[in-house]
Design a protein around this motif. Structure first.
Motif, short mmCIF file in Angstrom:
data_model
loop_
_atom_site.label_atom_id
_atom_site.label_comp_id
_atom_site.label_asym_id
_atom_site.label_seq_id
_atom_site.Cartn_x
_atom_site.Cartn_y
_atom_site.Cartn_z
N ASP A 111 -23.41 -24.86 -12.20
CA ASP A 111 -22.12 -24.54 -11.60
C ASP A 111 -21.41 -25.75 -11.00
N ILE A 147 -24.21 -27.16 -3.84
CA ILE A 147 -24.43 -25.94 -4.63
C ILE A 147 -25.16 -26.35 -5.90
N ARG A 148 -26.35 -25.76 -6.11
CA ARG A 148 -27.18 -26.15 -7.25
C ARG A 148 -27.51 -24.96 -8.16
N THR A 149 -26.70 -23.89 -8.05
CA THR A 149 -26.93 -22.72 -8.89
C THR A 149 -26.71 -23.06 -10.36
N ALA A 150 -27.50 -22.40 -11.21
CA ALA A 150 -27.45 -22.67 -12.64
C ALA A 150 -28.03 -21.48 -13.40
N ARG A 151 -27.84 -21.51 -14.68
CA ARG A 151 -28.44 -20.48 -15.53
C ARG A 151 -28.75 -21.07 -16.89
N GLU A 210 -31.04 -16.65 -14.36
CA GLU A 210 -30.32 -17.27 -13.25
C GLU A 210 -31.31 -18.02 -12.35
N GLY A 211 -30.82 -19.08 -11.71
CA GLY A 211 -31.67 -19.84 -10.80
C GLY A 211 -30.91 -20.98 -10.17
N GLU A 212 -31.66 -22.03 -9.84
CA GLU A 212 -31.05 -23.23 -9.26
C GLU A 212 -31.81 -24.47 -9.71
N ASN A 255 -34.45 -17.44 -10.02
CA ASN A 255 -34.23 -16.59 -8.85
C ASN A 255 -35.44 -15.71 -8.58
#
Length: 191
Positions: free
Chosen positions: A74, A110-114, A135-137, A157
């Motif tokens: 993200d 912000i380190r959210t990612a998928r 989903e995760g980070e 996640n």
């Protein structure tokens, strides 16, 4: 049933074989005599997956499936995405890709990612698509020795371990590829 997985990545074959649990005989590109580098010139995961599957069908005449996977971060507006495998350029290198991603995220809060996987199946003259998302980070550093690609820096996640720290069974239960393969298997079991 025999089916060809159109990939040159032995780690992907290992993951999918574990998920198939003996219901199907997985045939590799090597098994069908394909040593070609499969084309991946699309700008979407779906385009690349179908491009690879169609290439194998056209040149080797076998029903097959192919996948393409991307990591979307993200803070980097979805990068590396469709270019995940060659993020740091040629020749492809998981280590250099991870190094570049961590460098590009140095100041990111912000380190959210998928992870996203698209599987393209060509079977009996028809085309089908299956998708999976995890989903995760993104972690600050590598942890674990398993898996491949970005697994050592991807924390799914709900877990305290990176993909690289999970067993193959644990990873397949929650991963993007595991979910897409589950859809594929469910479809194949009902035809």
């Amino acid at each position: 049933m025999k089916i060809c997985f159109a990939t040159n990545n032995p780690k992907k074959i290992e993951e999918v074989n574990a998920a198939l649990a003996g219901n199907f005989e997985l045939v590799s590109l090597t098994d069908i005599g394909c040593t070609d580098e499969l084309p991946e010139t699309g700008d979407t995961l779906e385009h690349n997956a179908f491009q690879k599957a169609r290439y194998v069908k056209e040149h080797f005449g076998v029903d097959c499936f192919a996948d393409d996977t991307g990591l979307e971060v993200d803070a980097l507006e979805g990068e590396p995405g469709v270019y995940s495998g060659r993020y740091a350029g040629e020749p492809r290198s998981d280590e250099r890709n991870i190094d570049l991603l961590l460098k590009n995220l140095e100041n990111a809060s912000i380190r959210t990612a998928r992870f996203k996987t698209v599987i393209a199946l060509l079977l009996n003259g028809e085309e089908y698509k299956f998708e999976g998302v995890a989903e995760g980070e993104i972690l600050n550093k590598r942890t674990g020795n398993g898996g491949f690609g970005y697994d050592p820096i991807f924390l799914p996640n709900g877990y305290q371990k990176s993909f690289a720290e999970l067993s193959l069974v644990e990873k397949n239960a929650i991963s993007h590829r595991g979910k897409a393969v589950s859809e594929l298997i469910a479809f194949l079991n009902h035809i």
